[in-house]
Design an enzyme around this catalytic site. Structure first.
Site, PDB file in Angstrom:
ATOM      1  N   HIS A  17       9.030  42.045  25.609  1.00  0.00           N
ATOM      2  CA  HIS A  17      10.365  42.365  26.148  1.00  0.00           C
ATOM      3  C   HIS A  17      10.341  42.291  27.682  1.00  0.00           C
ATOM      4  O   HIS A  17      11.247  41.730  28.295  1.00  0.00           O
ATOM      5  CB  HIS A  17      10.780  43.801  25.772  1.00  0.00           C
ATOM      6  CG  HIS A  17      10.993  44.052  24.318  1.00  0.00           C
ATOM      7  ND1 HIS A  17      10.435  45.115  23.652  1.00  0.00           N
ATOM      8  CD2 HIS A  17      11.731  43.395  23.392  1.00  0.00           C
ATOM      9  CE1 HIS A  17      10.811  45.114  22.389  1.00  0.00           C
ATOM     10  NE2 HIS A  17      11.588  44.065  22.191  1.00  0.00           N
ATOM     11  N   LYS A  41      17.746  50.454  11.351  1.00  0.00           N
ATOM     12  CA  LYS A  41      16.324  50.842  11.222  1.00  0.00           C
ATOM     13  C   LYS A  41      16.181  52.291  11.687  1.00  0.00           C
ATOM     14  O   LYS A  41      16.874  52.710  12.609  1.00  0.00           O
ATOM     15  CB  LYS A  41      15.426  49.998  12.147  1.00  0.00           C
ATOM     16  CG  LYS A  41      15.708  48.524  12.210  1.00  0.00           C
ATOM     17  CD  LYS A  41      14.893  47.896  13.354  1.00  0.00           C
ATOM     18  CE  LYS A  41      15.397  46.556  13.791  1.00  0.00           C
ATOM     19  NZ  LYS A  41      14.831  46.059  15.038  1.00  0.00           N
ATOM     20  N   ARG A  90      11.020  34.327  19.441  1.00  0.00           N
ATOM     21  CA  ARG A  90       9.575  34.285  19.259  1.00  0.00           C
ATOM     22  C   ARG A  90       9.161  33.104  18.379  1.00  0.00           C
ATOM     23  O   ARG A  90       8.425  32.241  18.776  1.00  0.00           O
ATOM     24  CB  ARG A  90       9.079  35.572  18.605  1.00  0.00           C
ATOM     25  CG  ARG A  90       8.839  36.667  19.574  1.00  0.00           C
ATOM     26  CD  ARG A  90       8.781  37.979  18.893  1.00  0.00           C
ATOM     27  NE  ARG A  90      10.087  38.286  18.323  1.00  0.00           N
ATOM     28  CZ  ARG A  90      10.432  39.480  17.860  1.00  0.00           C
ATOM     29  NH1 ARG A  90       9.562  40.447  17.854  1.00  0.00           N
ATOM     30  NH2 ARG A  90      11.637  39.694  17.407  1.00  0.00           N
ATOM     31  N   SER A 128       7.841  45.201  18.304  1.00  0.00           N
ATOM     32  CA  SER A 128       7.719  46.656  18.356  1.00  0.00           C
ATOM     33  C   SER A 128       7.115  47.175  17.055  1.00  0.00           C
ATOM     34  O   SER A 128       6.297  48.092  17.066  1.00  0.00           O
ATOM     35  CB  SER A 128       9.084  47.299  18.575  1.00  0.00           C
ATOM     36  OG  SER A 128       9.619  46.890  19.801  1.00  0.00           O
TER      37      SER A 128
END
Ligand code: ADP
Length: 172
Positions: A17, A41, A90, A128
């Site tokens: 990030h 989440k 990504r 994460s």
């Protein structure tokens, strides 16, 4: 004034990030890192802690601001007077969802452009959730997250150990 919003859950912020934040801060006059409050989440860290970690990690970047938002991202971007939403990519797996999201956001507001930035190769596998998983099993994540996040993760690990110990003692 070109302002961009970089949204995410940042639970916690990683060096992947930070790499996007730094690179975006060179392109835009101001980057607002926006932590989503209302995500489906269930997060590991409280919103206050996620904001604090981001603030600490970006304190040397003068044109980066950290904020939180709730609800529709494009509405928040409009309120902030932003002309762009920055997203990191990504792998191919990120692409489909982000593509759909970008098209939907353009439908909602044609003036706000989504800008995709490719990950740096050394962070291409970093997320994460990967950080949380590795660190919860005692693995080292040094070099993958800012220093402040290492402190928070070790605090979490020691409080988990204390709880487990208490439970074991109760059973005995
Ligand atoms: P994560 O997917 O790690 O839980 P977020 O939901 O907080 O992270 O992601 C916020 C944004 O940052 C998304 O656009 C995501 O694609 C991007 N991002 C996350 N990790 C990386 C990385 N290692 N490299 C580039 N972009 C990333």
């Amino acid at each position: 004034m070109r302002r961009a919003i970089y949204p995410g859950s940042f639970d916690p912020v990683t060096n992947g990030h930070m790499d996007i934040i730094e690179r975006a801060s060179k392109i835009f006059d101001e980057v607002v890192v926006a932590v989503a409050v209302n995500i489906s989440k269930s997060p590991m860290f409280l919103i206050e802690d996620r904001l604090f970690m981001l603030q600490e990690a970006s304190k040397n970047l003068p044109n980066v601001r950290v904020d939180s938002f709730d609800g529709l991202l494009v509405r928040y971007a409009e309120e902030q007077g932003a002309s762009a939403i920055v997203k990191g990519l990504r792998a191919l797996s990120d692409f489909e969802f982000e593509f759909e999201m970008a098209l939907m956001n353009r439908r909602l507001d044609t003036d706000i452009e989504t800008v995709f930035m490719m990950t740096s190769v050394e962070y291409s596998y970093l997320s994460s959730s990967m950080i949380k998983e590795v660190s919860s099993f005692g693995g080292s994540v040094e070099g993958l997250v800012p220093e402040i996040v290492l402190d928070y993760l070790s605090q979490k690990a020691s409080s988990t150990r204390r709880i487990m110990q208490k439970r074991r003692q109760k059973k005995e």
